[in-house]
Design a protein around this motif. Structure first.
Motif, PDB file in Angstrom:
ATOM      1  N   ASP A 335      -5.640 -44.662 -34.655  1.00  0.00           N
ATOM      2  CA  ASP A 335      -6.003 -43.550 -33.769  1.00  0.00           C
ATOM      3  C   ASP A 335      -5.872 -43.929 -32.300  1.00  0.00           C
ATOM      4  OD1 ASP A 335      -8.180 -45.230 -33.526  1.00  0.00           O
ATOM      5  OD2 ASP A 335      -9.665 -43.608 -33.542  1.00  0.00           O
ATOM      6  N   GLY A 336      -5.285 -45.119 -32.021  1.00  0.00           N
ATOM      7  CA  GLY A 336      -5.037 -45.517 -30.644  1.00  0.00           C
ATOM      8  C   GLY A 336      -6.126 -46.336 -30.006  1.00  0.00           C
ATOM      9  N   MET A 337      -7.270 -46.516 -30.661  1.00  0.00           N
ATOM     10  CA  MET A 337      -8.341 -47.334 -30.113  1.00  0.00           C
ATOM     11  C   MET A 337      -7.892 -48.783 -29.994  1.00  0.00           C
ATOM     12  SD  MET A 337     -11.289 -47.974 -28.927  1.00  0.00           S
ATOM     13  CE  MET A 337     -12.011 -46.345 -28.989  1.00  0.00           C
ATOM     14  N   THR A 338      -8.292 -49.446 -28.903  1.00  0.00           N
ATOM     15  CA  THR A 338      -8.004 -50.861 -28.710  1.00  0.00           C
ATOM     16  C   THR A 338      -9.308 -51.620 -28.489  1.00  0.00           C
ATOM     17  OG1 THR A 338      -7.654 -50.496 -26.330  1.00  0.00           O
ATOM     18  CG2 THR A 338      -5.708 -50.468 -27.750  1.00  0.00           C
ATOM     19  N   LEU A 339      -9.442 -52.767 -29.150  1.00  0.00           N
ATOM     20  CA  LEU A 339     -10.612 -53.625 -29.013  1.00  0.00           C
ATOM     21  C   LEU A 339     -10.127 -55.033 -28.704  1.00  0.00           C
ATOM     22  CD1 LEU A 339     -11.529 -51.227 -30.964  1.00  0.00           C
ATOM     23  CD2 LEU A 339     -13.328 -52.768 -31.713  1.00  0.00           C
ATOM     24  N   GLY A 340     -10.765 -55.684 -27.738  1.00  0.00           N
ATOM     25  CA  GLY A 340     -10.376 -57.035 -27.354  1.00  0.00           C
ATOM     26  C   GLY A 340     -11.394 -58.060 -27.820  1.00  0.00           C
ATOM     27  N   THR A 341     -10.927 -59.090 -28.512  1.00  0.00           N
ATOM     28  CA  THR A 341     -11.791 -60.119 -29.081  1.00  0.00           C
ATOM     29  C   THR A 341     -11.368 -61.488 -28.564  1.00  0.00           C
ATOM     30  OG1 THR A 341     -11.875 -58.782 -31.106  1.00  0.00           O
ATOM     31  CG2 THR A 341     -12.712 -61.035 -31.248  1.00  0.00           C
ATOM     32  N   PRO A 342     -12.307 -62.341 -28.161  1.00  0.00           N
ATOM     33  CA  PRO A 342     -11.943 -63.700 -27.760  1.00  0.00           C
ATOM     34  C   PRO A 342     -11.300 -64.464 -28.923  1.00  0.00           C
ATOM     35  CG  PRO A 342     -14.163 -63.165 -27.007  1.00  0.00           C
ATOM     36  CD  PRO A 342     -13.753 -62.076 -27.953  1.00  0.00           C
ATOM     37  N   VAL A 343     -10.124 -65.022 -28.696  1.00  0.00           N
ATOM     38  CA  VAL A 343      -9.439 -65.778 -29.746  1.00  0.00           C
ATOM     39  C   VAL A 343     -10.301 -66.949 -30.203  1.00  0.00           C
ATOM     40  CG1 VAL A 343      -7.405 -67.190 -30.271  1.00  0.00           C
ATOM     41  CG2 VAL A 343      -7.147 -65.077 -28.942  1.00  0.00           C
ATOM     42  N   GLU A 344     -10.969 -67.592 -29.259  1.00  0.00           N
ATOM     43  CA  GLU A 344     -11.801 -68.757 -29.600  1.00  0.00           C
ATOM     44  C   GLU A 344     -12.879 -68.373 -30.602  1.00  0.00           C
ATOM     45  OE1 GLU A 344     -12.102 -72.564 -29.667  1.00  0.00           O
ATOM     46  OE2 GLU A 344     -10.989 -71.840 -27.916  1.00  0.00           O
ATOM     47  N   ASP A 345     -13.465 -67.179 -30.448  1.00  0.00           N
ATOM     48  CA  ASP A 345     -14.525 -66.750 -31.367  1.00  0.00           C
ATOM     49  C   ASP A 345     -13.984 -66.493 -32.772  1.00  0.00           C
ATOM     50  OD1 ASP A 345     -16.261 -66.926 -29.270  1.00  0.00           O
ATOM     51  OD2 ASP A 345     -16.502 -64.769 -28.983  1.00  0.00           O
ATOM     52  N   VAL A 346     -12.746 -66.050 -32.860  1.00  0.00           N
ATOM     53  CA  VAL A 346     -12.150 -65.775 -34.164  1.00  0.00           C
ATOM     54  C   VAL A 346     -11.803 -67.071 -34.894  1.00  0.00           C
ATOM     55  CG1 VAL A 346     -10.144 -64.751 -35.323  1.00  0.00           C
ATOM     56  CG2 VAL A 346     -11.265 -63.533 -33.451  1.00  0.00           C
ATOM     57  N   MET A 347     -11.480 -68.141 -34.126  1.00  0.00           N
ATOM     58  CA  MET A 347     -10.958 -69.370 -34.728  1.00  0.00           C
ATOM     59  C   MET A 347     -11.933 -70.539 -34.633  1.00  0.00           C
ATOM     60  SD  MET A 347      -6.955 -69.109 -33.499  1.00  0.00           S
ATOM     61  CE  MET A 347      -6.354 -70.135 -34.845  1.00  0.00           C
ATOM     62  N   ASP A 348     -13.215 -70.254 -34.361  1.00  0.00           N
ATOM     63  CA  ASP A 348     -14.173 -71.355 -34.184  1.00  0.00           C
ATOM     64  C   ASP A 348     -14.896 -71.738 -35.476  1.00  0.00           C
ATOM     65  OD1 ASP A 348     -15.915 -69.253 -34.567  1.00  0.00           O
ATOM     66  OD2 ASP A 348     -16.953 -69.443 -32.651  1.00  0.00           O
ATOM     67  N   GLY A 349     -14.469 -71.177 -36.596  1.00  0.00           N
ATOM     68  CA  GLY A 349     -15.073 -71.530 -37.874  1.00  0.00           C
ATOM     69  C   GLY A 349     -15.938 -70.456 -38.485  1.00  0.00           C
ATOM     70  N   ARG A 350     -16.291 -69.443 -37.727  1.00  0.00           N
ATOM     71  CA  ARG A 350     -17.072 -68.337 -38.307  1.00  0.00           C
ATOM     72  C   ARG A 350     -16.182 -67.532 -39.251  1.00  0.00           C
ATOM     73  NH1 ARG A 350     -18.765 -65.097 -33.068  1.00  0.00           N
ATOM     74  NH2 ARG A 350     -18.593 -67.193 -32.151  1.00  0.00           N
ATOM     75  N   ASP A 351     -16.796 -66.724 -40.097  1.00  0.00           N
ATOM     76  CA  ASP A 351     -16.046 -66.005 -41.130  1.00  0.00           C
ATOM     77  C   ASP A 351     -15.488 -64.677 -40.630  1.00  0.00           C
ATOM     78  OD1 ASP A 351     -16.271 -67.839 -43.336  1.00  0.00           O
ATOM     79  OD2 ASP A 351     -18.403 -67.324 -43.413  1.00  0.00           O
ATOM     80  N   ALA A 352     -14.727 -64.727 -39.532  1.00  0.00           N
ATOM     81  CA  ALA A 352     -14.019 -63.525 -39.075  1.00  0.00           C
ATOM     82  C   ALA A 352     -12.957 -63.179 -40.100  1.00  0.00           C
ATOM     83  CB  ALA A 352     -13.397 -63.786 -37.709  1.00  0.00           C
ATOM     84  N   MET A 353     -12.826 -61.907 -40.412  1.00  0.00           N
ATOM     85  CA  MET A 353     -11.893 -61.530 -41.480  1.00  0.00           C
ATOM     86  C   MET A 353     -11.248 -60.179 -41.230  1.00  0.00           C
ATOM     87  SD  MET A 353     -14.311 -60.203 -44.650  1.00  0.00           S
ATOM     88  CE  MET A 353     -15.519 -61.526 -44.660  1.00  0.00           C
ATOM     89  N   LEU A 354     -10.138 -59.981 -41.937  1.00  0.00           N
ATOM     90  CA  LEU A 354      -9.598 -58.641 -42.138  1.00  0.00           C
ATOM     91  C   LEU A 354     -10.164 -58.161 -43.463  1.00  0.00           C
ATOM     92  CD1 LEU A 354      -5.851 -58.909 -41.035  1.00  0.00           C
ATOM     93  CD2 LEU A 354      -7.786 -57.985 -39.754  1.00  0.00           C
ATOM     94  N   ALA A 355     -11.123 -57.257 -43.405  1.00  0.00           N
ATOM     95  CA  ALA A 355     -11.862 -56.840 -44.593  1.00  0.00           C
ATOM     96  C   ALA A 355     -11.133 -55.726 -45.324  1.00  0.00           C
ATOM     97  CB  ALA A 355     -13.263 -56.389 -44.212  1.00  0.00           C
ATOM     98  N   ILE A 356     -11.136 -55.827 -46.649  1.00  0.00           N
ATOM     99  CA  ILE A 356     -10.560 -54.775 -47.493  1.00  0.00           C
ATOM    100  C   ILE A 356     -11.604 -54.188 -48.433  1.00  0.00           C
ATOM    101  CG2 ILE A 356      -8.228 -55.739 -47.392  1.00  0.00           C
ATOM    102  CD1 ILE A 356      -8.722 -56.970 -50.154  1.00  0.00           C
ATOM    103  N   GLY A 357     -12.765 -54.844 -48.522  1.00  0.00           N
ATOM    104  CA  GLY A 357     -13.810 -54.371 -49.420  1.00  0.00           C
ATOM    105  C   GLY A 357     -15.167 -54.392 -48.761  1.00  0.00           C
ATOM    106  N   MET A 358     -16.045 -53.499 -49.219  1.00  0.00           N
ATOM    107  CA  MET A 358     -17.386 -53.358 -48.644  1.00  0.00           C
ATOM    108  C   MET A 358     -18.360 -53.061 -49.773  1.00  0.00           C
ATOM    109  SD  MET A 358     -18.485 -50.595 -45.717  1.00  0.00           S
ATOM    110  CE  MET A 358     -20.118 -50.549 -44.988  1.00  0.00           C
ATOM    111  N   ASN A 359     -19.276 -53.971 -49.992  1.00  0.00           N
ATOM    112  CA  ASN A 359     -20.293 -53.804 -51.040  1.00  0.00           C
ATOM    113  C   ASN A 359     -19.681 -53.529 -52.406  1.00  0.00           C
ATOM    114  OD1 ASN A 359     -22.468 -54.254 -49.300  1.00  0.00           O
ATOM    115  ND2 ASN A 359     -22.601 -52.093 -48.730  1.00  0.00           N
ATOM    116  N   GLY A 360     -18.635 -54.296 -52.719  1.00  0.00           N
ATOM    117  CA  GLY A 360     -18.064 -54.249 -54.061  1.00  0.00           C
ATOM    118  C   GLY A 360     -17.042 -53.168 -54.311  1.00  0.00           C
ATOM    119  N   GLU A 361     -16.666 -52.403 -53.299  1.00  0.00           N
ATOM    120  CA  GLU A 361     -15.641 -51.372 -53.480  1.00  0.00           C
ATOM    121  C   GLU A 361     -14.685 -51.383 -52.302  1.00  0.00           C
ATOM    122  OE1 GLU A 361     -16.944 -47.184 -52.009  1.00  0.00           O
ATOM    123  OE2 GLU A 361     -18.666 -47.988 -53.106  1.00  0.00           O
ATOM    124  N   PRO A 362     -13.500 -50.770 -52.452  1.00  0.00           N
ATOM    125  CA  PRO A 362     -12.600 -50.677 -51.294  1.00  0.00           C
ATOM    126  C   PRO A 362     -13.317 -50.005 -50.129  1.00  0.00           C
ATOM    127  CG  PRO A 362     -11.463 -49.994 -53.297  1.00  0.00           C
ATOM    128  CD  PRO A 362     -12.904 -50.160 -53.668  1.00  0.00           C
TER     129      PRO A 362
END
Length: 434
Positions: A335-362
């Motif tokens: 829908d054109g929304m843009t969000l900016g995330t610090p690269v360091e926060d994504v790659m510092d070991g926390r479980d940042a993910m591209l999620a495909i499921g939520m509470n056991g379902e798509p």
């Protein structure tokens, strides 16, 4: 019939005719949007432009006071303003027939300009729903006002009864029937497209994650009267975004591009690629920056997805702490929304993910199906991109995403909050008698 009474009746009919013209305009526009792109509907593009132009404090106020109904309130406001303007144009058309019709066309121009300015604008075809709808509405108003004003162009009738009652009723009935038909056809086409996306979601079977989340213990999921559950059910999970119409995407056609500064191996991922990837499952709490202490805009879900850091490493990305040139990840939604995330926060070991499921379902459509970003420890406006379709690696100096352009902070770590769901009675302590 007296002259005053006749003018009052024509005035009332002019208002009704103008509302019918507005209805016709919207119905034809919705049909046009169904044939081109649902996101190009005039109500959607004008509503989106209104959201973009609304000051941040007013947005916060709307979220706090209307919650997930804020978009419904906005759409109702747009339709109310449109109805009032339509009545005014109908009364104008009694004296100046062409001017009334031109006023309707002006609304079409506003819708077309709003469509072109939307960040998710696909092409010039996005202006067609507003343009065609305005032409239809202008034509209806021109014809109906002609039946009320009598012969000539914008000239008042020669006498109190000198107007075409039968012609007005016939024209109004025909316009109403045609508009209803156009609206029904548009809704049918949109429903068919939605059905394809819903069918694709229903066909998804989530694989067992290679790294499952630990079981939730009874000490964590306390069962006390009045206490909210540890895991927020999908239907109760908060939704805060700017999408007036929830994107419903066919997962089989979905693609994600990873590219930009420091990317040595650009990636194009399909939904199937993610299903076949190394999946993790984690309990992660998300919260909106607008959430007040103890507020409802926070929730915990059990997410399933692919580690985002692994994908970035596949693309050749190094975090800034290891000499990588990109310090910001800009995620783009359909829908054109843009969000900016610090690269360091994504790659510092926390479980940042591209999620495909939520509470056991798509993922539900409301929460980003087919794929969304989830980054623990960051407010949603810098991390939780729903309906994601593009990831660009860049720098904070080179690109300001949607909310940063509106003077919000570039980096937004979550500030710890706490609340008491089931407060107990307070018992004052008194010294023992001597």
């Amino acid at each position: 019939m007296t002259t005053n009474r006749a003018f009052l009746i024509r005035g009332a009919l002019a208002g009704a005719g103008a509302l019918l013209a507005a209805f016709s305009s919207l119905a034809v526009a919705e049909l046009g949007a169904a044939l081109t792109r649902p996101g190009a509907s005039p109500v959607v593009v004008v509503g989106g432009a209104s959201i973009d132009l609304t000051p941040a404090p007013l947005k916060d106020w709307a979220v706090r006071n209307f919650g997930t109904n804020d978009k419904l309130v906005l759409q109702a406001g747009i339709l109310t303003v449109l109805a009032l303007c339509a009545v005014a144009l109908g009364l104008l058309a009694l004296r100046h027939r062409r001017a009334g019709a031109l006023g309707v066309l002006a609304f079409g121009v506003i819708g077309a300009l709003a469509a072109l300015r939307r960040p998710d604008s696909a092409s010039w075809t996005d202006v067609l729903p507003s343009a065609v709808g305005a032409l239809a509405g202008a034509a209806v108003l021109y014809v109906l006002s002609g039946r009320l004003t009598g012969p000539g162009n914008g000239v008042a009738p020669h006498g109190p009864d000198d107007w075409d009652r039968r012609g007005f009723l016939i024209a109004a009935s025909a316009a109403a029937a045609a508009s209803a038909g156009a609206g029904a056809l548009g809704r049918g086409l949109t429903a068919a497209r939605t059905g394809d996306a819903a069918g694709a979601r229903a066909a998804v079977t989530l694989p067992a994650p290679g790294s499952p989340a630990p079981a939730i213990t009874s000490r964590t999921a306390l069962r006390l009267p009045g206490m909210l559950p540890f895991t927020t059910p999908n239907k109760d999970f908060y939704r805060v975004d700017t999408a007036l119409v929830v994107p419903e995407i066919d997962a089989t056609a979905w693609r994600l591009e990873i590219h930009g500064t420091g990317v040595t191996r650009p990636l194009t991922l399909t939904f199937q690629d993610l299903l076949e990837g190394e999946l993790i499952e984690r309990d992660i709490t998300l919260t909106c920056v607008s959430n007040e202490v103890g507020g409802p805009y926070a929730g915990t879900a059990r997410w399933i997805g692919v580690r985002l850091a692994d994908l970035l490493r596949q693309a050749g990305i190094r975090p800034p702490s290891r000499g990588g040139p990109a310090d910001q990840l800009v995620a783009r939604s359909v829908d054109g929304m843009t969000l900016g995330t610090p690269v360091e926060d994504v790659m510092d070991g926390r479980d940042a993910m591209l999620a495909i499921g939520m509470n056991g379902e798509p993922l539900p459509f409301d929460h980003g199906f087919p794929v969304r970003m989830v980054v623990p420890g960051l407010y949603g406006y810098v991390s939780a991109c729903k309906w994601i379709e593009d990831i660009e690696l860049t720098t904070f100096d080179a690109d300001d995403p949607y909310w940063v352009k509106r003077k919000w902070a570039r980096k937004a770590p979550v500030k710890t909050q706490s609340r008491i769901d089931t407060p107990g009675p307070s018992h004052a302590r008194h010294p023992a008698p001597s």
